[in-house]
Design a protein around this motif. Structure first.
Motif, PDB file in Angstrom:
ATOM      1  N   ASP A 105       4.910  -9.619 -24.803  1.00 54.92           N
ATOM      2  CA  ASP A 105       5.843  -8.582 -24.659  1.00 54.92           C
ATOM      3  C   ASP A 105       6.232  -8.336 -26.315  1.00 54.92           C
ATOM      4  N   GLN A 106       6.656  -7.166 -26.582  1.00 49.08           N
ATOM      5  CA  GLN A 106       7.402  -7.109 -27.957  1.00 49.08           C
ATOM      6  C   GLN A 106       8.790  -7.097 -27.823  1.00 49.08           C
ATOM      7  N   PRO A 107       9.396  -8.193 -27.898  1.00 49.99           N
ATOM      8  CA  PRO A 107      10.943  -8.024 -27.211  1.00 49.99           C
ATOM      9  C   PRO A 107      11.760  -7.523 -28.226  1.00 49.99           C
ATOM     10  N   TRP A 108      11.460  -7.144 -29.435  1.00 48.69           N
ATOM     11  CA  TRP A 108      12.329  -6.257 -30.261  1.00 48.69           C
ATOM     12  C   TRP A 108      12.214  -5.000 -30.650  1.00 48.69           C
ATOM     13  N   TYR A 109      11.090  -4.651 -29.481  1.00 47.59           N
ATOM     14  CA  TYR A 109      10.546  -3.189 -29.563  1.00 47.59           C
ATOM     15  C   TYR A 109      10.966  -2.491 -28.364  1.00 47.59           C
ATOM     16  N   ARG A 110      11.942  -2.839 -27.601  1.00 42.51           N
ATOM     17  CA  ARG A 110      12.221  -2.085 -26.407  1.00 42.51           C
ATOM     18  C   ARG A 110      13.835  -1.299 -26.375  1.00 42.51           C
ATOM     19  N   ASP A 111      13.968  -0.552 -25.686  1.00 42.66           N
ATOM     20  CA  ASP A 111      15.266   0.212 -25.505  1.00 42.66           C
ATOM     21  C   ASP A 111      16.430  -0.863 -25.126  1.00 42.66           C
ATOM     22  N   SER A 112      16.018  -1.701 -24.339  1.00 37.55           N
ATOM     23  CA  SER A 112      17.201  -2.686 -23.829  1.00 37.55           C
ATOM     24  C   SER A 112      17.190  -3.884 -24.755  1.00 37.55           C
ATOM     25  N   ALA A 113      16.487  -3.865 -25.977  1.00 37.34           N
ATOM     26  CA  ALA A 113      16.528  -4.892 -27.067  1.00 37.34           C
ATOM     27  C   ALA A 113      18.200  -5.032 -27.590  1.00 37.34           C
ATOM     28  N   LYS A 172      16.573 -15.712 -38.643  1.00 33.55           N
ATOM     29  CA  LYS A 172      15.532 -15.859 -39.547  1.00 33.55           C
ATOM     30  C   LYS A 172      14.179 -15.149 -39.403  1.00 33.55           C
ATOM     31  N   LEU A 173      13.882 -15.315 -38.039  1.00 33.10           N
ATOM     32  CA  LEU A 173      12.268 -14.888 -37.800  1.00 33.10           C
ATOM     33  C   LEU A 173      12.513 -13.348 -37.842  1.00 33.10           C
ATOM     34  N   ARG A 174      13.511 -12.590 -37.553  1.00 34.51           N
ATOM     35  CA  ARG A 174      13.562 -11.207 -37.535  1.00 34.51           C
ATOM     36  C   ARG A 174      13.569 -10.868 -38.921  1.00 34.51           C
ATOM     37  N   GLU A 175      14.694 -11.508 -39.822  1.00 35.43           N
ATOM     38  CA  GLU A 175      14.760 -11.126 -41.332  1.00 35.43           C
ATOM     39  C   GLU A 175      13.417 -11.356 -42.015  1.00 35.43           C
ATOM     40  N   ARG A 176      12.731 -12.328 -41.724  1.00 36.36           N
ATOM     41  CA  ARG A 176      11.354 -12.489 -42.687  1.00 36.36           C
ATOM     42  C   ARG A 176      10.393 -11.566 -42.123  1.00 36.36           C
ATOM     43  N   ALA A 177      10.174 -11.284 -40.821  1.00 42.28           N
ATOM     44  CA  ALA A 177       9.405 -10.591 -40.162  1.00 42.28           C
ATOM     45  C   ALA A 177       9.353  -8.902 -40.663  1.00 42.28           C
ATOM     46  N   ALA A 178      10.580  -8.722 -40.601  1.00 39.12           N
ATOM     47  CA  ALA A 178      10.905  -7.142 -40.985  1.00 39.12           C
ATOM     48  C   ALA A 178      10.562  -6.982 -42.443  1.00 39.12           C
ATOM     49  N   THR A 179      10.599  -7.882 -43.388  1.00 32.40           N
ATOM     50  CA  THR A 179      10.092  -7.539 -44.532  1.00 32.40           C
ATOM     51  C   THR A 179       8.584  -8.052 -44.940  1.00 32.40           C
ATOM     52  N   PHE A 180       8.096  -8.799 -44.034  1.00 31.23           N
ATOM     53  CA  PHE A 180       6.443  -9.204 -43.981  1.00 31.23           C
ATOM     54  C   PHE A 180       5.899  -8.017 -43.752  1.00 31.23           C
ATOM     55  N   PRO A 237       1.506  -7.988 -38.831  1.00 29.57           N
ATOM     56  CA  PRO A 237       1.561  -8.623 -37.329  1.00 29.57           C
ATOM     57  C   PRO A 237       2.118 -10.007 -37.321  1.00 29.57           C
ATOM     58  N   VAL A 238       3.119 -10.267 -36.567  1.00 22.73           N
ATOM     59  CA  VAL A 238       3.757 -11.687 -36.233  1.00 22.73           C
ATOM     60  C   VAL A 238       3.490 -12.212 -34.838  1.00 22.73           C
ATOM     61  N   LEU A 239       3.055 -13.189 -34.872  1.00 22.59           N
ATOM     62  CA  LEU A 239       2.534 -13.443 -33.184  1.00 22.59           C
ATOM     63  C   LEU A 239       3.600 -14.644 -33.020  1.00 22.59           C
ATOM     64  N   LEU A 240       4.404 -14.802 -32.007  1.00 24.34           N
ATOM     65  CA  LEU A 240       5.200 -15.746 -31.603  1.00 24.34           C
ATOM     66  C   LEU A 240       4.708 -16.306 -30.338  1.00 24.34           C
ATOM     67  N   LEU A 241       4.265 -17.690 -30.388  1.00 19.88           N
ATOM     68  CA  LEU A 241       3.831 -18.213 -29.126  1.00 19.88           C
ATOM     69  C   LEU A 241       4.568 -19.215 -28.499  1.00 19.88           C
ATOM     70  N   HIS A 242       4.865 -19.393 -27.113  1.00 21.61           N
ATOM     71  CA  HIS A 242       5.636 -20.511 -26.684  1.00 21.61           C
ATOM     72  C   HIS A 242       5.420 -20.755 -25.330  1.00 21.61           C
ATOM     73  N   GLY A 243       6.030 -21.741 -24.807  1.00 23.16           N
ATOM     74  CA  GLY A 243       5.839 -22.016 -23.367  1.00 23.16           C
ATOM     75  C   GLY A 243       7.144 -21.986 -22.714  1.00 23.16           C
ATOM     76  N   ASP A 244       7.517 -22.601 -21.775  1.00 23.46           N
ATOM     77  CA  ASP A 244       8.568 -22.943 -21.133  1.00 23.46           C
ATOM     78  C   ASP A 244       9.058 -22.608 -19.871  1.00 23.46           C
ATOM     79  N   ASP A 245       8.571 -21.201 -19.382  1.00 23.02           N
ATOM     80  CA  ASP A 245       8.601 -20.531 -18.287  1.00 23.02           C
ATOM     81  C   ASP A 245       7.422 -20.785 -17.270  1.00 23.02           C
ATOM     82  N   GLY A 272       9.013  -3.781 -34.610  1.00 27.88           N
ATOM     83  CA  GLY A 272       7.686  -3.464 -33.944  1.00 27.88           C
ATOM     84  C   GLY A 272       6.593  -4.504 -34.088  1.00 27.88           C
ATOM     85  N   ASN A 273       6.593  -5.250 -35.193  1.00 29.71           N
ATOM     86  CA  ASN A 273       5.719  -5.878 -35.549  1.00 29.71           C
ATOM     87  C   ASN A 273       5.549  -7.528 -35.165  1.00 29.71           C
TER      88      ASN A 273
END
Length: 372
Positions: A319-327, A294-302, A305-313, A333-334
């Protein structure tokens, strides 16, 4: 993009154990010289869409503003003084008008007793600015562990909601502010007081209740020895499905609102690292796939810039996790994500929001004097 004095990476961590048993606005003057790290996000034009109900918040502030990102701390009583120093540092920064806390207010090896929660809540209430908090897995999902007290996780979740969200639609902190709670505007998901949304300075923010331990897909072995990795505990399964549906609906509402307001950008905050670098459908990503889709779908049409913030590790990175050759999915890219510091790194991240600039979001890691 220009990065300096920071770690820039696309981690592919497993769920190894980390510290303490945890799986690994004020109106501001215009921004002058930036020290530390500068993150530049492209601002692309977008088309308006019909939106959701209006947000109840102040008008955009001229000149932008800054907010603080923190989470995954403290993990033991001995870290309480370090978090006190962090809170004092945030309070002393006159540019910070808001704090986002992405969960895990205790360690996975600490007991999930109400007294612990009340102690950590009291500490968070010393934040001088409005504090927006979203729960982590250590607060409830992992409470089945014997070391944590062998609690039924959903019972601890009910306690977290009662203590930390006593008035849906208002934040924590010494100066709470009004926000939109999903519980108040979405009858289908009325239990989700913790999912909130607000607008500040031309940017729309939302929290999503997405947690570690694979988003509650790890079995509750401490209270149900029959619960397996494939999922045999009916209560756990029902909890996950209800929360996933609420999060997906909240993302739709967030982007509808951003379109309606012609927002310069969107900020999404949650606790878990959603393992974007893993293959869709993989075990590591299975608990996050619907939210990520859902995040990919809506960010692509928006497009903006979309900023995803999280913790956990517990390691700061950008990074730009969907803007890499290895994605594992087509390039996008946004979307940029930031993982904040966490125990034993008791520090915070400052985000400057400048909607009048092409970059919109500027990220600066902040080290707390006296902390490791």
């Amino acid at each position: 993009m220009r990065f300096s004095h920071a770690r820039y990476r696309n981690p592919a961590h497993d769920d190894r154990e980390g510290p303490q048993g945890k799986p690994s606005a004020r109106a501001l003057r215009p921004l002058g010289r930036l020290g530390g790290l500068l993150l530049v996000l492209g601002a692309l034009a977008g088309c308006a869409q019909p939106g959701a109900a209006p947000l109840r918040h102040a008008a955009p502030q001229p000149g932008g503003f800054s907010f603080a990102l923190m989470g995954d701390m403290p993990y033991s009583p001995r870290e309480l003084p370090a978090v006190d120093r962090l809170v004092a540092a945030v309070n002393a920064d006159a540019e910070v008008g808001l704090v986002l806390h992405v969960g895990d207010i205790k360690g996975g090896a600490e007991r999930c007793d109400e007294a612990v929660y009340r102690q950590r809540l009291q500490q968070l209430q010393r934040v001088a600015q409005p504090l927006v908090y979203t729960p982590g897995d250590n607060e409830w999902t992992d409470c089945h562990r014997p070391a944590a007290g062998s609690y039924v996780p959903t019972e601890r979740l009910a306690l977290v909601r009662r203590l930390f969200f006593p008035e849906p639609g208002r934040t924590l902190g010494a100066k709470p502010m009004a926000v939109v709670s999903q519980a108040r505007v979405d009858a289908a998901h009325a239990a989700f007081v913790e999912n909130v949304m607000f607008e500040r300075g031309g940017v729309v923010f939302a929290t999503l209740h997405v947690v570690g331990s694979r988003n509650d897909q790890v079995s509750w072995m401490g209270v149900d020895p029959k619960d397996g990795v494939s999922g045999t505990n009916a209560e756990r399964g029902a909890e996950f499905e209800a929360r996933q549906a609420a999060n997906v609906a909240w993302l739709d509402r967030l982007f509808d609102e951003a379109r309606r307001r012609d927002a310069a950008g969107v900020v999404v905050a949650m606790q878990a690292n959603p393992r974007i670098e893993q293959l869709p459908g993989s075990l590591e990503r299975s608990g996050f796939d619907a939210v990520l889709a859902k995040l990919r779908e809506r960010a692509a049409t928006f497009q903006r810039p979309v900023l995803l913030l999280h913790g956990d590790d517990h390691e700061f990175f950008i990074d730009q996790p969907w803007y890499r050759d290895s994605a594992p999915e087509p390039r996008l890219g946004n979307v940029t994500r930031v993982q904040g510091y966490g125990s034993p790194r008791i520090h915070w991240v400052k985000v400057r929001v400048l909607p009048g600039t092409p970059e919109v979001f500027h990220i600066e890691p902040q080290r707390v004097e006296g902390n490791p």
